[in-house]
Write a protein that holds these residues in place. Structure first.
Motif, mmCIF file in Angstrom:
data_model
loop_
_atom_site.group_PDB
_atom_site.id
_atom_site.type_symbol
_atom_site.label_atom_id
_atom_site.label_comp_id
_atom_site.label_asym_id
_atom_site.label_seq_id
_atom_site.Cartn_x
_atom_site.Cartn_y
_atom_site.Cartn_z
ATOM 1 N N ILE A 367 117.894 72.827 -33.297
ATOM 2 C CA ILE A 367 119.109 72.929 -32.494
ATOM 3 C C ILE A 367 118.762 73.466 -31.111
ATOM 4 O O ILE A 367 117.725 74.120 -30.922
ATOM 5 C CB ILE A 367 120.158 73.822 -33.195
ATOM 6 N N GLY A 368 119.593 73.167 -30.168
ATOM 7 C CA GLY A 368 119.376 73.631 -28.802
ATOM 8 C C GLY A 368 120.272 72.860 -27.855
ATOM 9 O O GLY A 368 120.940 71.891 -28.241
ATOM 10 N N LYS A 369 120.312 73.293 -26.623
ATOM 11 C CA LYS A 369 121.143 72.617 -25.641
ATOM 12 C C LYS A 369 120.606 71.214 -25.351
ATOM 13 O O LYS A 369 119.451 70.900 -25.642
ATOM 14 C CB LYS A 369 121.200 73.427 -24.343
ATOM 15 N N THR A 370 121.453 70.386 -24.733
ATOM 16 C CA THR A 370 121.027 69.053 -24.310
ATOM 17 C C THR A 370 119.846 69.161 -23.350
ATOM 18 O O THR A 370 119.866 69.961 -22.414
ATOM 19 C CB THR A 370 122.194 68.325 -23.608
ATOM 20 N N GLY A 371 118.789 68.364 -23.628
ATOM 21 C CA GLY A 371 117.614 68.397 -22.768
ATOM 22 C C GLY A 371 116.596 69.451 -23.143
ATOM 23 O O GLY A 371 115.622 69.660 -22.411
ATOM 24 N N SER A 372 116.790 70.089 -24.274
ATOM 25 C CA SER A 372 115.855 71.147 -24.685
ATOM 26 C C SER A 372 114.594 70.601 -25.348
ATOM 27 O O SER A 372 113.653 71.346 -25.591
ATOM 28 C CB SER A 372 116.561 72.132 -25.629
ATOM 29 N N GLY A 373 114.569 69.284 -25.676
ATOM 30 C CA GLY A 373 113.365 68.677 -26.254
ATOM 31 C C GLY A 373 113.464 68.399 -27.740
ATOM 32 O O GLY A 373 112.446 68.111 -28.377
ATOM 33 N N LYS A 374 114.674 68.453 -28.311
ATOM 34 C CA LYS A 374 114.828 68.263 -29.767
ATOM 35 C C LYS A 374 114.370 66.868 -30.210
ATOM 36 O O LYS A 374 113.560 66.731 -31.125
ATOM 37 C CB LYS A 374 116.302 68.478 -30.162
ATOM 38 N N SER A 375 114.911 65.837 -29.562
ATOM 39 C CA SER A 375 114.564 64.462 -29.949
ATOM 40 C C SER A 375 113.100 64.161 -29.668
ATOM 41 O O SER A 375 112.428 63.456 -30.438
ATOM 42 C CB SER A 375 115.452 63.456 -29.207
ATOM 43 N N THR A 376 112.585 64.674 -28.563
ATOM 44 C CA THR A 376 111.180 64.450 -28.227
ATOM 45 C C THR A 376 110.278 64.999 -29.310
ATOM 46 O O THR A 376 109.279 64.379 -29.696
ATOM 47 C CB THR A 376 110.853 65.116 -26.881
ATOM 48 N N LEU A 377 110.617 66.166 -29.839
ATOM 49 C CA LEU A 377 109.790 66.805 -30.869
ATOM 50 C C LEU A 377 109.679 65.922 -32.108
ATOM 51 O O LEU A 377 108.569 65.678 -32.606
ATOM 52 C CB LEU A 377 110.381 68.172 -31.219
ATOM 53 N N VAL A 378 110.803 65.414 -32.616
ATOM 54 C CA VAL A 378 110.742 64.640 -33.863
ATOM 55 C C VAL A 378 110.142 63.251 -33.644
ATOM 56 O O VAL A 378 109.613 62.645 -34.579
ATOM 57 C CB VAL A 378 112.133 64.531 -34.522
ATOM 58 N N LYS A 379 110.189 62.728 -32.425
ATOM 59 C CA LYS A 379 109.581 61.421 -32.147
ATOM 60 C C LYS A 379 108.063 61.484 -32.187
ATOM 61 O O LYS A 379 107.398 60.441 -32.274
ATOM 62 C CB LYS A 379 110.055 60.903 -30.794
ATOM 63 N N LEU A 380 107.514 62.686 -32.119
ATOM 64 C CA LEU A 380 106.065 62.836 -32.230
ATOM 65 C C LEU A 380 105.585 62.567 -33.657
ATOM 66 O O LEU A 380 104.428 62.185 -33.856
ATOM 67 C CB LEU A 380 105.643 64.244 -31.799
ATOM 68 N N PRO A 382 106.402 60.172 -36.081
ATOM 69 C CA PRO A 382 105.952 58.798 -36.372
ATOM 70 C C PRO A 382 105.054 58.226 -35.275
ATOM 71 O O PRO A 382 104.785 57.036 -35.261
ATOM 72 C CB PRO A 382 107.265 58.012 -36.459
ATOM 73 N N ARG A 383 104.627 59.096 -34.369
ATOM 74 C CA ARG A 383 103.752 58.714 -33.258
ATOM 75 C C ARG A 383 104.382 57.641 -32.372
ATOM 76 O O ARG A 383 103.725 56.669 -31.985
ATOM 77 C CB ARG A 383 102.395 58.248 -33.763
ATOM 78 N N LEU A 384 105.656 57.809 -32.057
ATOM 79 C CA LEU A 384 106.258 56.963 -31.037
ATOM 80 C C LEU A 384 105.598 57.276 -29.699
ATOM 81 O O LEU A 384 105.569 56.450 -28.802
ATOM 82 C CB LEU A 384 107.762 57.189 -30.975
ATOM 83 N N PHE A 385 105.114 58.478 -29.560
ATOM 84 C CA PHE A 385 104.166 58.850 -28.515
ATOM 85 C C PHE A 385 103.383 60.049 -29.022
ATOM 86 O O PHE A 385 103.761 60.673 -30.028
ATOM 87 C CB PHE A 385 104.839 59.154 -27.161
ATOM 88 N N ASP A 386 102.272 60.349 -28.385
ATOM 89 C CA ASP A 386 101.366 61.414 -28.840
ATOM 90 C C ASP A 386 101.480 62.650 -27.962
ATOM 91 O O ASP A 386 101.791 62.541 -26.765
ATOM 92 C CB ASP A 386 99.916 60.921 -28.835
ATOM 93 N N PRO A 387 101.198 63.830 -28.534
ATOM 94 C CA PRO A 387 101.225 65.060 -27.728
ATOM 95 C C PRO A 387 100.224 64.986 -26.585
ATOM 96 O O PRO A 387 99.161 64.365 -26.707
ATOM 97 C CB PRO A 387 100.838 66.159 -28.723
ATOM 98 N N THR A 388 100.553 65.601 -25.480
ATOM 99 C CA THR A 388 99.604 65.701 -24.368
ATOM 100 C C THR A 388 98.798 66.991 -24.462
ATOM 101 O O THR A 388 97.878 67.215 -23.665
ATOM 102 C CB THR A 388 100.349 65.634 -23.022
ATOM 103 N N GLY A 389 99.152 67.830 -25.423
ATOM 104 C CA GLY A 389 98.412 69.068 -25.658
ATOM 105 C C GLY A 389 98.631 69.536 -27.083
ATOM 106 O O GLY A 389 99.671 69.276 -27.691
ATOM 107 N N GLY A 390 97.668 70.227 -27.664
ATOM 108 C CA GLY A 390 97.797 70.730 -29.035
ATOM 109 C C GLY A 390 97.575 69.645 -30.071
ATOM 110 O O GLY A 390 97.104 68.540 -29.766
ATOM 111 N N GLU A 391 97.913 69.959 -31.326
ATOM 112 C CA GLU A 391 97.652 69.019 -32.421
ATOM 113 C C GLU A 391 98.735 69.137 -33.486
ATOM 114 O O GLU A 391 99.259 70.214 -33.754
ATOM 115 C CB GLU A 391 96.286 69.323 -33.035
#
Length: 577
Positions: A367-380, A382-391
């Motif tokens: 949970i978090g405000k709009t634009g906080s990165g919630k959807s981006t986090l879960v899209k990682l 199924p590898r819809l895109f890959d992290p640019t840092g960490g693992e």
């Protein structure tokens, strides 16, 4: 030209067709070149001497050459069409398969409108250029060269006319071909812009109408359409000058031939049949140059298309599968280890230093405000895109070490915007699992609270969906999208604000069904309402791409100011309602 060479690999299966078509065209051209010479002999030897058997003999040869030319022309058209169409079909298939491998970054870079133009207009341009090359580009040069040689041998007295006309025509052809390639490249760019605007407006037509922005959008489209029209007009007008200019030069040549020929006939050094044959060969030279120039301009037009096609085919995909990728089943243990992500290299991180661990079967609320990165986090996941840092690790192994097909087969994903395809309800739900039994299908529909409206439809599961499922409500689309994810009984289930359009009763039913029937599934629930995630084993509170709170509902209520603020605002909104 390098792009066209690279596309040559798609001709390999059609080598026979690409060889036999030009050979048949050689037959047709040879027969065409014989016709004026036969006619010359018929006039100068047969008619002039009243040798009727000789005239009939020449007539027979003309008829035979005409028939053989017809056979060669038809055969060339058949085989060249077959080769060009299959060639373009294979390129189109390769483009589509490549586009399906793209991650979000490649699709955003190239834009949907551009990809549609490349898959349709650009491939068609390449197909037309190749077909014209096999047919006309063989015919044109052969006619030209053959006619020049025959004129040199049989009508050398008039050959000086060609020495003036032919260089002028060749220079004009070179100029127009070179300039048209540049102009048509600009035309393709304008088509991209028109397609992009069209795709956006058709997809968002309801928003346009809701805000009464039809005239604004029409005005914007009108500007793009005007730019396309202007570029097309410029290109076509420049190209259109070539034909009348060439005809003018050739007509001057015919006049010169008649004038010079009349003088020589009167002097007794030239026969009438030679003049008629020369005019015919001059016309052939014109046709040869004109057809060659048309092909060259089509090739010049196809070169930008070929470059765009090769660019798509060779586009480096960011999300790649590892060598010797794992194909083993997933249990669902997830570890984020200092994960960061940015959409573009020059942009700021939208996820910053995200770390947490989840055990198989646990439920994680985000949970978090709009634009906080919630959807981006879960899209990682199924590898819809890959992290640019960490693992990210799954079952203790790096996420990138799994085969993409295996990873995604064990993940049920429902995007924030429920997307359904044209077809039936049954075919859309079975996208999650093709071989699902009727019992599994019904269980998924029941769990997603979709059975109640599907059963009311006259055609039930066979109910046809319009493009974008515009004949269903937002809540109905969300429930079918959820059914599609649940039917595969995934090891990892991702619900990206999936129940936002459901009433509270339906949402509770979905939560209970998932808890009862998918107890072994690791579930991620992105939500804007605390009621959607308060039963989760762990809740992550995001703010500006960072985890600012982590724990159960009760723990966060007692210790986390961000969560407390969200809870208080929703409680207040509920009381006011």
């Amino acid at each position: 030209m390098q792009a066209i060479k690279q596309l040559g690999q798609y001709l390999a299966p059609y080598k026979f067709l690409t060889i036999i078509a030009p050979l048949l065209m050689v037959l047709e051209v040879t027969m065409d070149l014989l016709q004026p010479t036969i006619m010359q002999h018929m006039i100068d030897t047969g008619i002039a001497n009243e040798d009727h058997p000789y005239v009939f003999k020449m007539f027979g040869w003309m008829l035979i050459s005409a028939v053989l030319g017809l056979v060669g022309g038809i055969g060339c058209s058949y085989y060249s069409s077959k080769a060009a169409i299959h060639f373009a079909s294979d390129i189109r298939q390769a483009l589509y398969e490549k586009m399906m491998s793209y991650s979000a970054r490649e699709r955003d870079t190239l834009t949907t409108g551009r990809l549609i133009t490349i898959l349709t207009s650009d491939v068609e341009s390449i197909q037309r250029a190749f077909m014209m090359t096999l047919r006309i580009f063989v015919r044109g040069p052969l006619l030209f060269i053959g006619a020049v040689i025959i004129v040199f041998i049989t009508a050398r007295e008039l050959f000086s006319i060609l020495l003036i006309i032919v260089p002028i025509l060749i220079i004009a052809m070179y100029f127009f071909t070179k300039y048209s390639g540049m102009l048509y490249r600009r035309v393709q760019e304008a088509i991209d812009a028109v397609n992009t605007k069209l795709q956006e407006n058709l997809a968002g037509i309801r928003v346009v109408k809701a805000f009464r922005r039809e005239q604004q959008q029409i005005s914007q489209f009108s500007s793009l359409n005007h730019a396309l029209t202007k570029r097309f007009m410029t290109a076509e007008q420049i190209v259109g000058v070539l034909v009348p200019f060439t005809m003018f030069v050739v007509n001057l040549g015919i006049v010169a031939a008649l004038w010079l020929g009349a003088i020589k006939v009167e002097a007794g050094t030239l026969q009438v049949g030679v003049i008629l044959a020369f005019i015919n060969y001059l016309t052939m030279i014109l046709n040869g140059l004109m057809s060659s120039s048309m092909v060259l301009m089509q090739i010049a037009r196809a070169l930008p298309s070929g470059e765009r096609i090769v660019d798509v085919l060779h586009k480096d995909v960011v999300v790649k599968e590892a060598a010797n990728a794992l194909a083993e089943p997933l249990a669902g243990a997830i570890d984020f280890d200092h994960v960061s992500y940015r959409y573009y290299d020059t942009a700021e991180d939208v996820l910053k230093n995200i770390s947490f661990s989840v055990q198989p079967g646990q439920t994680v609320g985000i949970i978090g405000k709009t634009g906080s990165g919630k959807s981006t986090l879960v899209k990682l996941l199924p590898r819809l895109f890959d992290p640019t840092g960490g693992e990210i690790r799954v079952d203790g192994k790096p996420l990138k070490s799994y085969a993409l097909a295996t990873l995604r087969a064990y993940i049920g994903f429902t995007p924030q915007r429920a997307l359904l395809f044209s077809g039936t309800i049954d075919s859309n739900v079975r996208l999650g699992k093709d071989e699902a039994s009727a019992e599994e299908l019904q269980q998924a529909l029941d769990a997603a609270c979709a059975s109640e409206f599907v059963e009311r439809l006259e055609q039930g599961l066979a109910y046809p969906l319009a493009q974008g499922a515009t004949n269903l409500s937002g809540g109905q689309k969300q429930r079918l999208a959820l059914s599609r994810a649940l039917i595969r009984k995934p090891a990892i289930l991702v619900l990206d604000d999936t129940t936002s359009a459901l009433d509270s009763g339906s949402e509770r039913h979905v939560q209970q069904a998932i808890a009862a029937n998918y107890a072994d599934t690791t579930t991620f629930i992105v939500a804007s309402k605390i009621t959607s995630i308060q039963q989760a084993d762990m809740i992550l509170v995001l703010a500006d791409g960072e985890i600012v709170g982590q724990g159960t509902h009760q723990e966060l209520l007692q210790t986390n100011p961000h969560y407390q603020a969200i809870y208080a605002s929703q409680q207040k909104a509920g009381e006011q309602a």
